[in-house]
Design a protein around this motif. Structure first.
Motif, PDB file in Angstrom:
ATOM      1  N   UNK A  23       0.602  -1.304   0.009  1.00  0.00           N
ATOM      2  CA  UNK A  23      -0.028   0.176  -0.041  1.00  0.00           C
ATOM      3  C   UNK A  23       0.959   1.103   0.015  1.00  0.00           C
ATOM      4  N   UNK A  24       2.094   1.184   0.763  1.00  0.00           N
ATOM      5  CA  UNK A  24       2.923   2.570   0.842  1.00  0.00           C
ATOM      6  C   UNK A  24       3.506   2.623  -0.460  1.00  0.00           C
ATOM      7  N   UNK A  25       3.817   1.590  -1.092  1.00  0.00           N
ATOM      8  CA  UNK A  25       4.699   1.610  -2.247  1.00  0.00           C
ATOM      9  C   UNK A  25       3.611   2.321  -3.490  1.00  0.00           C
ATOM     10  N   UNK A  26       2.375   1.480  -3.268  1.00  0.00           N
ATOM     11  CA  UNK A  26       1.523   1.905  -4.396  1.00  0.00           C
ATOM     12  C   UNK A  26       1.200   3.367  -4.508  1.00  0.00           C
ATOM     13  N   UNK A  27       1.109   3.920  -2.979  1.00  0.00           N
ATOM     14  CA  UNK A  27       0.590   5.362  -2.911  1.00  0.00           C
ATOM     15  C   UNK A  27       1.681   6.161  -3.352  1.00  0.00           C
ATOM     16  N   UNK A  28       2.821   5.804  -3.143  1.00  0.00           N
ATOM     17  CA  UNK A  28       4.075   6.755  -3.694  1.00  0.00           C
ATOM     18  C   UNK A  28       4.250   6.613  -5.249  1.00  0.00           C
ATOM     19  N   UNK A  29       3.979   5.612  -5.836  1.00  0.00           N
ATOM     20  CA  UNK A  29       3.913   5.462  -7.317  1.00  0.00           C
ATOM     21  C   UNK A  29       2.786   6.156  -8.027  1.00  0.00           C
ATOM     22  N   UNK A  30       1.568   5.863  -7.337  1.00  0.00           N
ATOM     23  CA  UNK A  30       0.451   6.708  -7.921  1.00  0.00           C
ATOM     24  C   UNK A  30       0.662   8.044  -7.642  1.00  0.00           C
ATOM     25  N   UNK A  31       1.330   8.653  -6.835  1.00  0.00           N
ATOM     26  CA  UNK A  31       1.380  10.040  -6.572  1.00  0.00           C
ATOM     27  C   UNK A  31       2.434  10.515  -7.675  1.00  0.00           C
ATOM     28  N   UNK A  32       3.352   9.903  -7.827  1.00  0.00           N
ATOM     29  CA  UNK A  32       4.491  10.215  -8.858  1.00  0.00           C
ATOM     30  C   UNK A  32       4.031  10.406 -10.378  1.00  0.00           C
ATOM     31  N   UNK A  33       3.326   9.104 -10.640  1.00  0.00           N
ATOM     32  CA  UNK A  33       2.928   8.697 -11.984  1.00  0.00           C
ATOM     33  C   UNK A  33       1.510   8.856 -12.312  1.00  0.00           C
ATOM     34  N   UNK A  34       0.550   8.842 -11.356  1.00  0.00           N
ATOM     35  CA  UNK A  34      -0.764   8.847 -11.610  1.00  0.00           C
ATOM     36  C   UNK A  34      -1.341   7.230 -11.551  1.00  0.00           C
ATOM     37  N   UNK A  35      -2.570   7.053 -11.661  1.00  0.00           N
ATOM     38  CA  UNK A  35      -3.090   5.793 -11.516  1.00  0.00           C
ATOM     39  C   UNK A  35      -3.043   5.071 -13.092  1.00  0.00           C
ATOM     40  N   UNK A  36      -3.461   5.730 -14.139  1.00  0.00           N
ATOM     41  CA  UNK A  36      -3.417   5.106 -15.363  1.00  0.00           C
ATOM     42  C   UNK A  36      -2.040   4.496 -15.795  1.00  0.00           C
ATOM     43  N   UNK A  37      -1.011   5.615 -15.599  1.00  0.00           N
ATOM     44  CA  UNK A  37       0.125   5.164 -16.073  1.00  0.00           C
ATOM     45  C   UNK A  37       1.158   4.199 -15.160  1.00  0.00           C
ATOM     46  N   UNK A  38       0.479   3.887 -14.221  1.00  0.00           N
ATOM     47  CA  UNK A  38       1.025   2.990 -12.885  1.00  0.00           C
ATOM     48  C   UNK A  38       0.842   1.426 -13.361  1.00  0.00           C
ATOM     49  N   UNK A  39       1.704   0.534 -13.225  1.00  0.00           N
ATOM     50  CA  UNK A  39       1.254  -0.990 -13.459  1.00  0.00           C
ATOM     51  C   UNK A  39       1.484  -1.681 -12.091  1.00  0.00           C
ATOM     52  N   UNK A  40       1.131  -2.856 -11.960  1.00  0.00           N
ATOM     53  CA  UNK A  40       1.543  -3.640 -10.502  1.00  0.00           C
ATOM     54  C   UNK A  40       3.064  -3.913 -10.698  1.00  0.00           C
ATOM     55  N   UNK A  41       3.464  -4.016 -11.970  1.00  0.00           N
ATOM     56  CA  UNK A  41       4.910  -4.230 -11.828  1.00  0.00           C
ATOM     57  C   UNK A  41       5.690  -3.125 -11.353  1.00  0.00           C
ATOM     58  N   UNK A  42       5.418  -2.054 -11.609  1.00  0.00           N
ATOM     59  CA  UNK A  42       5.976  -0.602 -11.001  1.00  0.00           C
ATOM     60  C   UNK A  42       5.717  -0.782  -9.468  1.00  0.00           C
ATOM     61  N   UNK A  43       4.581  -1.200  -8.920  1.00  0.00           N
ATOM     62  CA  UNK A  43       4.284  -1.060  -7.455  1.00  0.00           C
ATOM     63  C   UNK A  43       5.243  -2.308  -6.857  1.00  0.00           C
ATOM     64  N   UNK A  44       5.157  -3.457  -7.488  1.00  0.00           N
ATOM     65  CA  UNK A  44       6.158  -4.448  -6.860  1.00  0.00           C
ATOM     66  C   UNK A  44       7.510  -4.166  -6.716  1.00  0.00           C
ATOM     67  N   UNK A  45       7.851  -3.483  -7.954  1.00  0.00           N
ATOM     68  CA  UNK A  45       9.487  -3.293  -7.901  1.00  0.00           C
ATOM     69  C   UNK A  45       9.742  -2.094  -6.769  1.00  0.00           C
ATOM     70  N   UNK A  46       8.794  -0.936  -6.633  1.00  0.00           N
ATOM     71  CA  UNK A  46       9.009  -0.105  -5.573  1.00  0.00           C
ATOM     72  C   UNK A  46       8.953  -0.547  -4.279  1.00  0.00           C
TER      73      UNK A  46
END
Length: 202
Positions: free
Chosen positions: A18-41
């Motif tokens: 959840x913390x990683x997802x929140x950070x990536x969504x904040x940086x890239x937006x929802x549509x531009x974020x993949x689950x791979x991005x979240x997993x990597x973060x």
């Protein structure tokens, strides 16, 4: 002694995601974020993400739900902490407005997801289900406060819950466009109009 290599609990992994997802969504937006991005973060595999969440949409909805529940709980706690109703109302409004100012990213994500959901019935149904649960939680908090302070509510608690969410979202949009358009005491003033008790800041 060997190092402690205990695996994180499921709850710890869920929090990490959840913390990683929140950070990536904040940086890239929802549509531009993949689950791979979240997993990597998060430093996890995509499979680990799927073990806690069925989809990116579930992640988004969970983050939004946690945010609003925490913010409303922080604001309504003042009615247990402050004896004077006007002072408590003023502080509740200040806390809500502070949340709007300090976490503008969250409101941008809400608006983005709302826009996506309006074009996808499945997303809209999922968003509606979560928002219904949020309104119920806020309604229950309003009823508790009304009973505690012996306040006669001017509207049903569920209607006041809708109004509070609408005010929060609307003020966030206006302050995001032009910060000076939303005075610091405005949320408190609006809450006062709803319950009929003038706060001490006025």
């Amino acid at each position: 002694m060997p190092a402690d290599r205990r695996r994180p609990t499921k709850a710890q992994t869920r929090r990490q995601i959840l913390d990683a997802a929140a950070a990536v969504f904040a940086e890239r937006g929802i549509a531009a974020t993949s689950l791979n991005d979240i997993a990597s973060t998060a430093g996890l595999t995509k499979g680990a993400v799927y073990s806690s969440f069925d989809s990116k949409d579930e992640l988004v909805l969970t983050i939004m739900e946690e945010h609003i529940v925490d913010r409303m709980a922080h604001a309504t706690a003042v009615f247990d902490e402050i004896a004077d109703l006007g002072d408590a109302t003023s502080e509740a409004g200040a806390r809500l407005l502070h949340g709007i100012s300090s976490d503008s990213t969250w409101h941008r994500l809400l608006l983005e997801y709302w826009g996506l959901a309006m074009h996808d019935p499945e997303l809209r149904d999922g968003l509606a289900e979560r928002r219904n649960a949020l309104r119920e939680a806020i309604s229950n908090a309003i009823r508790r406060i009304a009973d505690l302070r012996e306040i006669t509510l001017p509207l049903p608690a569920e209607h006041l819950a809708v109004a509070m969410l609408a005010l929060s979202n609307g003020l966030a949009v206006e302050r995001g466009i032009e910060p000076g358009a939303v005075p610091d005491g405005l949320f408190a003033e609006l809450l006062t109009l709803l319950i009929g008790e003038r706060p001490s800041w006025g």
